[in-house]
Design an enzyme around this catalytic site. Structure first.
Site, PDB file in Angstrom:
ATOM      1  N   GLU A 166       0.832  -1.204   0.000  1.00 42.88           N
ATOM      2  CA  GLU A 166       0.000   0.000   0.000  1.00 42.88           C
ATOM      3  C   GLU A 166       0.867   1.256   0.000  1.00 42.88           C
ATOM      4  O   GLU A 166       0.614   2.202  -0.744  1.00 42.88           O
ATOM      5  CB  GLU A 166      -0.910   0.019   1.239  1.00 42.88           C
ATOM      6  CG  GLU A 166      -2.085  -0.914   1.131  1.00 42.88           C
ATOM      7  CD  GLU A 166      -2.841  -1.028   2.454  1.00 42.88           C
ATOM      8  OE1 GLU A 166      -4.060  -0.918   2.411  1.00 42.88           O
ATOM      9  OE2 GLU A 166      -2.214  -1.227   3.500  1.00 42.88           O
ATOM     10  N   GLU A 167       1.908   1.231   0.846  1.00 39.90           N
ATOM     11  CA  GLU A 167       2.795   2.378   0.936  1.00 39.90           C
ATOM     12  C   GLU A 167       3.398   2.694  -0.439  1.00 39.90           C
ATOM     13  O   GLU A 167       3.436   3.841  -0.868  1.00 39.90           O
ATOM     14  CB  GLU A 167       3.899   2.084   1.962  1.00 39.90           C
ATOM     15  CG  GLU A 167       4.754   3.263   2.306  1.00 39.90           C
ATOM     16  CD  GLU A 167       5.859   2.902   3.301  1.00 39.90           C
ATOM     17  OE1 GLU A 167       5.834   1.776   3.843  1.00 39.90           O
ATOM     18  OE2 GLU A 167       6.738   3.741   3.516  1.00 39.90           O
TER      19      GLU A 167
END
Ligand SMILES: *[C@@H]1O[C@H](CO)[C@@H](O)[C@H](O)[C@H]1NC(C)=O
Ligand SMILES: *[C@@H]1O[C@H](CO)[C@@H](O)[C@H](O)[C@H]1NC(C)=O
Ligand SMILES: *[C@@H]1O[C@H](CO)[C@@H](O)[C@H](O)[C@H]1NC(C)=O
Ligand SMILES: *[C@@H]1O[C@H](CO)[C@@H](O)[C@H](O)[C@H]1NC(C)=O
Length: 405
Positions: A166-167
């Protein structure tokens, strides 16, 4: 007297009707439908990294573009003290550490809007490692953070540990948004449009305890399970991200020196220090790093008296580490090197995962329907009001004359 009174009131009524007709005409001509300017919506995102926490405030116009907001950063604040993982033994302090920034950030948002501000707290690699070591400690830190934010009059959206994927994907969105790969303002058309070339940039991110690479995969050898799908400004994107935990700089230092630094770390800061962020060729970069690493301690400390003496000797190792990571792990070469841009900010906006997260979230925050109103030319409107007032005054006089004479 009787005739005079009748004549007088008739004249008065005639005048009254005439004035009313003029007022009516004035208030009907040149009236147009106009939309009020869109209102501004706000969101806040905490980025809890391994070495420090930052808070960002974003804003966008309520009339979105193909359902996604055109987001800009209005405020940022660095939380005093170390990253939240260092409060594992005293979790309530993790919550308290955020108060100062939260209060500063709320001053940026008009009081009437504060209840609608989405506030999200995302923790990255430092907390991922803590969760692996002691998941109840990590949960407690997050619970304290959530408790603190909920004391404020905002729409709290949760405190979570985000995955490396996600990052990376949100970081990719940030970079490409800031470099106008998704949408671009056309001054000619006075509107936001999708750029003609369907190109995007890949993103590399070196954090304190992890490093991410994200790009839009080309070709058919794609395992769709490893991509995240986003819809931004009406277009779909599949982003491939790979996250390497423990390849961040702090972890390298822990391995090399068995010591914990709270040094602020990123590709950018190390290369900026060596003046290597201006697009130098790989050969120049190599030469600069070699030259820097060959200097004596006396030479360095007298040339950089302002620099923290703890950090100064680490630039050499950090820069070599970055070079190794880019060349050996990510397989950049002399040619592809020239396509690497080192950035910490684009304009005045910080590059990180938070903006990308906010952008994706605006898809879910309902748009406010544009407000239509009837608009009137100011001079016509003033004239209409004057005639109505005059007609009212005359009407009153006529009434008095009828009743009391
Ligand atoms: C995990 O963290 C909690 C809270 O800080 C602590 O009480 C517990 O002893 C820790 N457990 C381990 C195995 O370190
Ligand atoms: C919205 O989508 C249309 C096509 O569906 C496109 O022409 C337009 O440029 C998009 N707007 C933005 C801001 O990207
Ligand atoms: C993708 O994931 C599904 C279920 O999670 C699995 O059945 C499938 O084999 C995976 N595909 C590939 C190419 O890994
Ligand atoms: C992006 O936002 C959508 C809602 O619009 C949400 O369903 C999705 O999970 C988000 N994507 C990621 C990777 O978080």
């Amino acid at each position: 007297m009787f005739i005079n009174k009748k004549l007088f009131t008739t004249a008065l009524l005639g005048l009254l009707v005439t004035l009313s007709i003029i007022a009516l005409i004035l208030s009907l001509v040149r009236v147009e439908d106009v939309t009020l300017p869109p209102t501004v919506q706000y969101g806040m995102v905490f980025d809890a990294g391994s070495s420090h926490t930052s808070l960002f405030v974003y804003e966008w116009d309520s009339d979105k573009q193909n359902n996604t907001g055109v987001v800009s950063q209005t405020f940022s604040c660095d939380v005093q003290g170390p990253g939240i993982t260092s409060y594992a033994n005293d979790p309530s302090k993790a919550g308290d550490s955020l108060r100062e920034c939260l209060e500063e950030a709320l001053k940026v948002v008009p009081a009437a809007k504060q209840r609608d501000v989405s506030v999200y707290f995302g923790a990255t690699a430092g907390m991922r490692l803590l969760r692996e070591q002691n998941s109840s400690a990590a949960d407690q830190v997050l619970a304290e953070v959530a408790k603190t934010i909920q004391e404020y009059p905002v729409a709290f959206c949760g405190a979570q540990i985000i995955t490396g994927e996600e990052e990376g994907a949100y970081g990719w969105i940030t970079i490409n948004y800031l470099l106008e790969s998704f949408t671009k303002y056309s001054p000619k058309a006075h509107m936001w449009v999708h750029p003609e070339a369907d190109d995007s940039f890949g993103a590399l991110d070196l954090g304190g305890a992890s490093t991410q690479i994200s790009f839009v995969p080309k070709g058919s050898f794609i395992n769709w399970n490893e991509t995240s799908r986003f819809t931004l400004y009406g277009y779909n994107y599949n982003i491939y991200t790979h996250s390497y935990t423990c390849y961040g700089q702090n972890e390298m230092w822990k391995r090399l020196a068995k010591e914990l630094i709270v040094a602020f770390s990123a590709f950018y800061y190390n290369f900026k220090f060596l003046n290597l962020t201006e697009g130098q060729s790989l050969a120049t970069v190599r030469e600069t790093i070699e030259h820097f690493c060959a200097r004596t301690w006396e030479d360095l400390s007298s040339n950089y008296p302002e620099e923290n003496p703890e950090r100064l000797p680490k630039y050499c190792a950090n820069a070599n580490y970055i070079l190794t990571l880019l060349l050996d792990a990510y397989k950049f070469d002399e040619v592809s090197w020239n396509n690497i841009f080192f950035q910490i900010k684009v304009g005045s906006t910080s590059v990180g995962w938070t903006l990308g997260y906010m952008l994706n979230l605006t898809n879910m925050i309902p748009a406010e329907a544009p407000v239509w109103v009837k608009g009137h030319t100011p001079s016509l409107w003033a004239a209409a009001v004057a005639f109505i007032t005059l007609a009212l005054a005359l009407g009153l006089v006529a009434l008095l004359v009828l009743l009391w004479t």
